[in-house]
Design a protein around this motif. Structure first.
Motif, PDB file in Angstrom:
ATOM      1  N   ARG A   1      82.427  88.776 117.282  1.00  0.00           N
ATOM      2  CA  ARG A   1      82.920  87.524 116.512  1.00  0.00           C
ATOM      3  C   ARG A   1      82.822  86.516 117.576  1.00  0.00           C
ATOM      4  O   ARG A   1      83.091  86.686 118.528  1.00  0.00           O
ATOM      5  CB  ARG A   1      84.169  87.787 115.727  1.00  0.00           C
TER       6      ARG A   1
ATOM      7  N   ASP B   1      84.099  83.767 113.197  1.00  0.00           N
ATOM      8  CA  ASP B   1      83.399  84.653 112.318  1.00  0.00           C
ATOM      9  C   ASP B   1      82.190  85.637 113.062  1.00  0.00           C
ATOM     10  O   ASP B   1      82.106  85.172 114.187  1.00  0.00           O
ATOM     11  CB  ASP B   1      82.649  83.875 111.390  1.00  0.00           C
TER      12      ASP B   1
ATOM     13  N   ASN C   1      77.324  85.175 110.590  1.00  0.00           N
ATOM     14  CA  ASN C   1      77.852  84.050 109.453  1.00  0.00           C
ATOM     15  C   ASN C   1      78.062  82.568 110.216  1.00  0.00           C
ATOM     16  O   ASN C   1      77.711  81.809 109.444  1.00  0.00           O
ATOM     17  CB  ASN C   1      79.143  84.640 109.300  1.00  0.00           C
TER      18      ASN C   1
ATOM     19  N   ASN D   1      74.357  81.446 109.843  1.00  0.00           N
ATOM     20  CA  ASN D   1      73.651  81.360 108.592  1.00  0.00           C
ATOM     21  C   ASN D   1      74.861  80.566 107.733  1.00  0.00           C
ATOM     22  O   ASN D   1      74.222  80.011 106.681  1.00  0.00           O
ATOM     23  CB  ASN D   1      73.575  82.892 107.904  1.00  0.00           C
ATOM     24  N   GLU D   2      76.108  80.564 107.778  1.00  0.00           N
ATOM     25  CA  GLU D   2      77.051  80.262 106.996  1.00  0.00           C
ATOM     26  C   GLU D   2      78.229  79.266 107.646  1.00  0.00           C
ATOM     27  O   GLU D   2      79.212  79.488 107.480  1.00  0.00           O
ATOM     28  CB  GLU D   2      77.745  81.555 105.928  1.00  0.00           C
TER      29      GLU D   2
END
Ligand SMILES: Nc1ncnc2c1ncn2[C@@H]1O[C@H](COP(=O)(O)OP(=O)(O)OP(=O)(O)O)[C@@H](O)[C@H]1O
Ligand SMILES: Nc1ncnc2c1ncn2[C@@H]1O[C@H](COP(=O)(O)OP(=O)(O)OP(=O)(O)O)[C@@H](O)[C@H]1O
Ligand SMILES: [Mg+2]
Ligand SMILES: [Mg+2]
Lengths: 298, 371, 298, 439, 371
Positions: B203, B216, B220, B223-224
């Motif tokens: 992470r 995260d 993630n 991408n997010e």
């Protein structure tokens, strides 16, 4: 290298004038050193000559060579009818005293210097200030008062007592000097030591201390020197006769200004110089090599 | 070892907080990277975990045990300092063996293990050098070996490979990863090399001004991103950001409108938003749904491919082209993006408008506007 | 509770020996000496208080103004030599001289005076300047047919300042040298590249780095000089006619030649007040407070 | 051995240790006590006492002041010697400070009965009591250069009778000055007169010579006799003015003083008999090197300090050395017996010959062995003309003041009047009540 | 300023040469990057150019003039040290203003320019801090500002941005590039970041063990490496290298043969060679001429794409796949390369077999074999 064709060289590096200008500071500094050092060299050269000469003319020209003045090395001097103790005993005592003092002083000073430099506690500035101001008392003025303390503690006429007194008188200096050196040690180093599993004390000893070697070199030479030449305290606080040191040995030879044998005196003072000289060169050589590198120091 | 930071605050000058109410939980055996701009407080955080700095407020737990008052030496950590902090008076070998010596490992074993670690960082031939006789990268490798050699429970790496060349770095990465996995060492890595963070970390905690912005998995984060700040920070070249406005489910930029996927984003009519597109997601040619026309401003060659800097709506966007792409400066270029590959952020708060995105506090207001 | 103990443990351990020693053998004697100044203790060693009599006596002493003047001259000029010449030597031997062997040689030579037993060192000066034709200087002069001169007699302050200056310079030299040695080499590189000439490197790189030692040496030497008398005692003994008598020597003369211990202590006390003022001024001037930074390990 | 207290008993119960300390090179001062202890032990045995006395000698090197300081401190700490040999002028403060025991009974003891010079006891009398046993005595004659006198045309006879003429008051201080002037003018010697280059007792006999005094024994106060002092200062100013002394006499090294004298560069030298001993210690003579007593007698004569006025009494000064007994001694009786035994002629003789001092009893002076030491025997008469330093504890202050004044006038930095006035202010400030100023 | 190094040799211990007979010519206004593995002598070279170290042998010329005896202060250079070497007693502002002070720039102008430089490196708000109160990256930026502020004729940058985050680094790069171009400053950059070297430098000198292996433009270095060492060093992930043997114009690897372009390579029958293929040049699927079949050993995600580690002939090769590529570990994978994209090296000497390649000395014999 003169470049004939070119008008003005863009890079001054190769003109004679530039090279001269570049070297000038060095030439000047060597010059200053040589000129100022000459009288000192002269003085000591004279001392050496005097110790080997049987007589001196015009105060500086030796007449004849003799080892007579150096006889103290293998026989005990008879001075004013009394046989002085062996020079080797005195040397040994001096070494012992100076060594003990140096160890004690450097140890305590280095500990206190670290605390004053790197630990936070109230009264840090005050301690520094007070120790400095204490120094404003002429140590001789303290002799009487110190006597009362020593007497009270039954340390009068004890070598240990004198060492303690001497250490106390010197320790502010050591501490002050060494504090400055600790200030410059990179904190990262200490952090690294802590993380590698040392306690703060161990870090101090294993990691930080080696970084202040030049500082230790300078304080140890001064404390050794002052122990080596210590006279007044020993002379004042020691009654018993057995603790002759080189300083008191010399003092005996000069105590009667009517009876000073300068040849012997020169020889002995040269002899006296040797151990400190050795100690000095040793500390300088081994400790002046500062450890730098391995840390991005800021 | 599980590491928890609870409401940690740290201030150097009693005026501003360098670390500001930080919360972070790192699971046992996890590999976490701390990412963030220079000066955001990464090193400070790490030093607090190490026990060098004490937080002004808050608590640190190791395996549920509060360790605020535990001395660094008892924390069983290994650390690489950003400044290396090698012991200048010790040889390479002794530097590396030092932590073992503190653990009272017998001399023979100690030297063996130290040598092994030195070999690992390819310094086997320099064991008797002093740090001052090493190059920068060699010093850094000594620091790395020293941190690893004692097999700590918690490994803190502050830019451990910034001075290593690419191939060496890849090898070191592999070594660290192997060791970390094998021994299950909880590891925190500070790095500016995103690839490093991406490939190594389980992470990533992205920091800004003493706070954690998003914590995260690398994917993630990539991408997010929860907000525009993360979006901009992660990925090189950085995400292209263009301001626009929502007009009835569509995005309007500079008179042009683009359809938006209502199921993916909260679309609120009239809201000022920021559109994000990663350079890698942009295709040359109008093959995808969302299409742009730009003017080539600069063409940069980076070995395997080229970067096109194109001017669209007066903004400079970056996209990739094959190495053999040829074009004049000033030429027109068409490119397009899949709707699934775009990001949308609230211009005012900087928060992602993605439907699944968590709604947190509004700390990024002031940074949301694009400079 | 445990944290409190932990917090104080380290400073206590590190500073403990220092404080105990200082307190017992320095602080208490100082206080005792302070009290002594208000007694008329003489050779009978009785503590009889005589209020401010000692001070009245001191201030009505006809020689006091001369002595104060001498003290001022002596301290001021010797201090300048000590600090600036010491700094010069340190710079020359560490910064300008690249060969460590040479630096060591010069440093050793300049340490010689300090290593020499004071009695001998004083004798060296006395021999050198002896007014009779047997003196070294006059011996040389007589070679050129010049009449003997008596510099110690006519310019005692000059000789004393020089003799003490040479001794003191080595102190600064050693401490500054070690401090300069501790500066990371790459700072010099950076300064070189930034185009700094020698004087700028000295001013901007070296001086800030040795700020603490510099300040320490200045302060310490100032106080040392205020309280020092040893070489004066040996070379001129304050003479001729008190022309080289300084306050500290006066205190010594009173306490240990006339055995007026109380009076001697009173003179020391005056000395300390002077020193105190100097110290506080310099303390502010040097911004010592700024040099006492906080710990960076919480 | 810090355990052992002074005079304490150690080891076997019947052994008594007596510590005795002296300063400087004349170690016979305590060694004689060790010898005396042997005799005492014999006596004790005869008396059937079951005790043994052992004298533990202690030698100190250093200045008078340091020696005194150590005694003070050691006394406070109960570590002082039982017997302390010192210059007589110290008994003032020693007595005042309660450091020592009065020893009046010694005066009556048999060994001290034929004292060499009756007034000698005065030197150890303080506040009406006797505080010390006198150990030895010496004199400070003027050395004159026989070779130079010959060159000035003096006959052998004239030269050898000079001491006699001085003794009789025929040859005065002025004559001496004139003679010196003549020698310098004629270039026979470089200097006319040399005196000690540092402060010391020699200067004080001049005060007596000019009819003054420096001490009031009744009141136990220092006296500044302005008239005599003025004459005294004038004398030094005169010899300096006339260029008889080296310009910088008061800055010279002792060794160079010796060189100047031994090499015959001066006509007169205010010295002390022990200088003969000094000159044999180092290569002072440019050709001969070390010189012995014979050589000295061949080239130098010794005379009293000529009287200031014709027919007046010439002077010299003695500085008797004495034994004092610590007030804390545990065995005062033993110590006193030792002090009697130490005055045995043989012991005195040894000390006298070894160290160029006079004995304190006449019987020793009569001994053949003593007479075989001509320099001593020929000058022992001088004791009849001797003076002493006062036993006052503040005497050093006075001594320094007068030395300063002499230096000032010699260097021409002050006139005689100024020097005297300054000296008066200084002494008044320093001594206060302890000073009597005699106009 | 044109910088020439002629036969430079430098040794620290009189036994081994750290720099070994180096020749290098940098044109006026050129931007050159020094690349090479850690400890190869980059910093040493730079310090010799700066005049800090004196070469044991050889000469250095600035604009044709020999400068061996010119003092550093007169060389008009600006430098960022790998160790920063900030003046610890000066504030950030004074650190930056120091070179200007030496040029006797009036105080007002000096402070203005220093502030400007500080702003440029985004440190405008920390002007009065001491270096010890800065984070690592902030320190590095101070060093950068100090080097640039005086607009030197020669700028030496030793890892100037290793501690900066990606976005800051990009900005700094742009600034350096702008300044360099604008003022025509000859610049030498040491970096481990190949992308940095590629994007900034006009030419790159690749070093190894104190020698320059290839000195060429970034593209040539990437596309036409002179030897296997360069090929391996340049490009991340590194070029895939496979050993083989020439069999009559064909390349035989592990029983398989592949056609080789005779016009591109010197093909000598029986010669042992090394085949090189850049991961970026490998296509998934057998679309190109030279085809391989491998087994997937590892699948690594790096944000915009995935790296496939595939086992072919017992060797692990790397290639790229799209981010959405899915496959099992152990699955078979087909991939292929264009003949134009392959590299061929002599296994014994390591030299490229490319026809246009220069033939130099055979210094790399011992390194040619693949470890
Ligand atoms: N003072 C020194 N004494 C001995 N060897 C040294 C010294 N300085 C550097 N070296 C050695 O010389 C070689 C080259 O060092 P240099 O600092 O130039 O490397 P570099 O290319 O800058 O490496 P890096 O990228 O790791 O900084 C290294 O192997 C190093 O160990
Ligand atoms: N001793 C200090 N005194 C004052 N401020 C400090 C101190 N140490 C760090 N700071 C400040 O705290 C902030 C955080 O510093 P920190 O070293 O944690 O940054 P970082 O995230 O590690 O940055 P970098 O990537 O540049 O190393 C910085 O702005 C720095 O200037
Ligand atoms: Mg950091
Ligand atoms: Mg380097």
């Amino acid at each position: 290298m003169e470049t004939a064709g070119k008008s003005v060289p863009t890079i001054p590096g190769n003109t004679f004038l530039y090279q001269l200008k570049r070297k000038l500071p060095y030439i000047i500094s060597y010059g200053i050193l040589a000129v100022t050092t000459l009288p000192v060299i002269f003085m000591y050269l004279w001392l050496i000559i005097q110790s080997f000469a049987s007589n001196m003319k015009y105060g500086l020209i030796p007449e004849g060579f003799s080892l007579e003045n150096w006889e103290f090395l293998w026989t005990n001097i008879v001075y004013k009818g009394a046989e002085l103790p062996s020079i080797w005993t005195a040397t040994w005592n001096s070494l012992f005293f100076a060594g003990m003092l140096t160890v004690l002083e450097v140890l305590i000073g280095v500990m206190a210097g670290y605390a004053l430099s790197r630990l936070t506690f109230p009264g840090r500035e005050q301690i520094l200030k007070i120790t400095m101001i204490l120094h404003a008392f002429p140590s001789i003025a303290l002799l009487i008062a110190t006597f009362y303390i020593l007497n009270f503690m039954s340390l009068y006429d004890s070598l240990f007592g004198v060492v303690l007194v001497k250490t106390a008188l010197q320790i502010p200096m050591t501490t002050w000097i060494i504090k400055g050196f600790f200030d410059d040690v990179s904190w990262d180093l200490e952090w690294a030591g802590l993380i590698d599993g040392c306690s703060r004390i161990k870090v101090w000893f294993r990691i930080v201390l080696p970084q202040v070697k030049p500082g230790i070199a300078s304080v140890s030479i001064f404390s050794f020197l002052s122990g080596w030449s210590e006279f007044l305290l020993l002379y004042t606080f020691i009654v018993s006769n057995e603790n002759v040191t080189l300083a008191s040995f010399l003092q005996r030879l000069t105590s009667d200004p009517n009876m000073v044998n300068y040849g012997v005196l020169s020889a002995i003072s040269l002899f006296y110089l040797i151990p400190v000289l050795v100690f000095f060169i040793f500390t300088q050589k081994s400790l002046m090599k500062a450890n730098v590198g391995g840390v991005k120091k800021v | 070892m599980k590491v928890e930071l609870q409401n940690i605050t740290k201030s150097f000058d009693k005026k501003t907080n360098t670390i500001d109410n930080m919360n972070l939980t790192i699971e046992d055996g996890e590999f976490v990277a701390l990412l963030g701009p220079s000066g955001c407080g990464k090193t400070t955080t790490m030093l607090m975990i190490a026990g060098i700095y004490k937080p002004n407020e808050g608590a640190i737990y190791f395996d549920g045990e509060k360790v605020n008052d535990l001395e660094p030496k008892d924390r069983e950590i290994g650390m690489v300092f950003q400044s290396y902090a090698l012991y200048p008076h010790m040889t390479v070998l002794n530097n590396i063996a030092f932590p073992l010596k503190q653990q009272k490992v017998p001399k023979k074993e100690r030297l063996e293990r130290a040598k092994e670690a030195a070999e690992m960082v390819q310094l086997g031939h320099l064991l008797n050098r002093k740090p001052s006789e090493l190059s920068g990268g060699q010093q850094q490798r000594v620091a790395l070996a020293r941190a690893i050699v004692k097999r700590p429970k918690l490994l803190l790496l502050d830019e451990p490979m910034s001075n290593l060349d690419a191939s060496l770095r890849i090898e070191m990465r592999a070594e660290i990863s192997r060791l970390q996995k094998k021994l299950g060492i909880t590891t925190i890595l500070i790095t500016h090399d995103q690839e490093e963070a991406m490939t190594l970390a389980d992470r990533i905690a992205l920091m800004k001004d003493g706070r954690i912005v998003q914590f995260d998995t690398p994917m993630n984060l990539y991408n997010e991103p929860d907000n525009v700040y993360v979006a901009k920070f992660i990925g090189t070249p950085p995400m292209n950001l263009v301001e626009g406005k929502i007009m009835y489910n569509k995005l309007q930029i500079d008179k042009q409108t683009y359809p938006m996927d209502k199921s993916r984003f909260h679309l609120e009519h009239g809201k000022e938003v920021i559109l994000g597109m990663r350079p890698y997601d942009i295709q040359l040619g109008w093959t995808e749904e969302i299409r742009f026309l730009g003017k080539i401003e600069l063409l940069e060659s980076i070995g395997h491919s080229k970067i096109i800097h194109a001017n669209v709506f007066g903004k400079r966007l970056q996209l990739f082209a094959k190495q053999d792409f040829q074009a004049e400066i000033g030429a027109e270029v068409r490119f397009s993006v899949q709707p699934a590959a775009i990001h949308l952020f609230d211009k005012k708060t900087g928060k992602s408008l993605r439907k699944a995105a968590p709604y947190g506090d509004e700390m990024f207001v002031k940074d949301a506007a694009l400079q | 509770m445990k944290t409190v103990i932990n917090k104080w443990k380290l400073p206590a351990v590190m500073l403990g020996p220092f404080l105990i020693l200082i307190f017992l053998f320095f602080f208490v004697p100082v206080i005792l000496t302070g009290i002594l100044a208000f007694t008329n203790m003489d050779s009978a060693m009785n503590w009889e208080f005589n209020r401010l009599l000692n001070f009245e006596k001191l201030f009505s002493d006809p020689d006091i103004s001369l002595i104060l003047r001498n003290t001022l001259l002596y301290v001021l000029f010797t201090l300048c030599i000590n600090v600036f010449f010491g700094l010069t030597l340190a710079l020359l031997t560490t910064y300008f001289m690249k060969k460590e062997q040479f630096s060591l040689l010069f440093r050793t030579i300049w340490m010689l005076p300090r290593m020499t037993p004071p009695v001998i060192y004083a004798l060296l000066w006395i021999w050198f300047f002896d007014p009779s034709e047997y003196g070294l200087l006059n011996g040389i002069r007589s070679l050129f047919g010049l009449p003997p001169v008596n510099i110690i007699g006519t310019e005692p302050m000059l000789i004393i300042i020089l003799a003490n200056g040479v001794i003191g310079a080595s102190f600064g030299m050693i401490i500054f040298s070690s401090a300069i040695k501790s500066i990371p080499e790459d700072l010099f590189y950076a300064a070189n590249i930034d185009g700094a000439p020698h004087w700028s490197i000295i001013k901007d790189i070296i001086m800030p780095a040795i700020r603490w030692p510099f300040m320490f040496v200045t302060l310490w030497q100032l106080l040392s000089l205020l309280t020092s008398y040893e070489y004066i005692l040996l070379i001129t003994n304050g003479g001729p006619l008190n022309e080289s008598e300084v306050l500290a020597l006066y205190s010594y003369h009173k306490a240990f030649q006339s055995f007026e211990f109380g009076y001697g202590a009173a003179i020391s006390l005056v000395l300390v007040v002077i020193a105190l003022v100097c110290t506080l001024i310099l303390w502010k001037l040097f911004k010592v407070k700024d040099m006492i930074g906080p710990s960076r390990i919480d | 051995d810090g355990e052992e207290s002074s005079g304490g008993q150690s080891g076997d119960d019947n052994k008594i240790v007596i510590k005795a300390q002296t300063l400087g090179s004349e170690v016979t001062r305590v060694d004689n006590l060790v010898e005396a202890a042997k005799v005492l032990n014999e006596e004790l045995k005869e008396e059937g006492e079951d005790i043994q006395v052992e004298v533990e000698p202690m030698y100190y090197d250093g200045s008078n002041e340091d020696y005194a300081k150590q005694f003070m401190l050691a006394h406070q700490a109960n570590k002082e010697p039982d017997i302390y040999a010192t210059g007589h002028e110290h008994i003032g403060w020693l007595a005042d400070g309660g450091y020592i025991l009065p020893l009046d009974e010694l005066k009556d003891s048999e060994v001290y009965s034929d004292i060499i010079y009756p007034n000698l006891w005065d030197s150890v009398t303080y506040k009406g009591q006797i505080w010390a046993a006198i150990q030895d005595i010496e004199s400070r004659p003027v050395f004159y250069n026989k070779d130079a006198l010959k060159e000035l045309g003096w006959s052998e006879d004239e030269i050898n009778s000079l001491p006699e003429r001085v003794k009789n008051g025929e040859f005065t201080l002025d004559d001496m000055t004139q003679l010196a002037e003549e020698a310098v003018e004629k270039g026979v010697t470089e200097y006319g007169i040399i005196h000690r280059p540092v402060e010391g007792p020699d200067f004080h006999y001049m005060a007596y010579n000019f009819g003054g005094t420096i001490y009031d024994a009744e009141e136990n106060k220092i006296v500044l006799d302005k008239e005599a002092t003025e004459k005294q200062l004038s004398y030094f100013a005169e010899i300096a003015d006339k260029g008889l002394i080296p310009d910088n006499l008061t800055q010279m090294e002792w060794s160079n003083i010796h060189r100047t004298v031994v090499n015959g560069k001066t006509l007169f030298y205010y010295g002390g008999i022990w200088n003969i001993f000094n000159w044999g210690e180092d290569d002072y003579h440019e050709e001969v090197g070390k010189v012995d007593g014979e050589w000295v007698r061949e080239h130098f004569g010794m005379m009293l300090v000529p009287a200031a006025e014709k027919g007046g009494k010439p002077v010299t000064l003695s500085h008797p050395y004495v034994y004092v007994v610590s007030s804390q001694t545990e065995h005062p009786e033993i110590v006193k017996r030792l002090l009697e035994l130490v005055a045995a002629p043989e012991l005195q003789l040894k000390h006298a010959i070894d160290t160029f001092h006079y004995p304190i009893t006449k019987d020793v002076a009569e001994m053949d062995e003593f007479k075989e030491a001509p320099a001593l025997a020929e000058t022992v008469y001088m004791l009849e003309y001797t003076t002493f330093l006062p036993n006052h504890e503040d005497f050093t202050t006075y001594s320094q003041a007068i030395y300063g004044a002499i230096q000032a006038v010699e260097l021409g930095k002050k006139t005689v009047e100024e020097a005297l006035a300054d000296m008066e202010t200084q002494l008044k400030n320093d001594l206060g009540d302890e000073l009597i100023v005699k106009e």
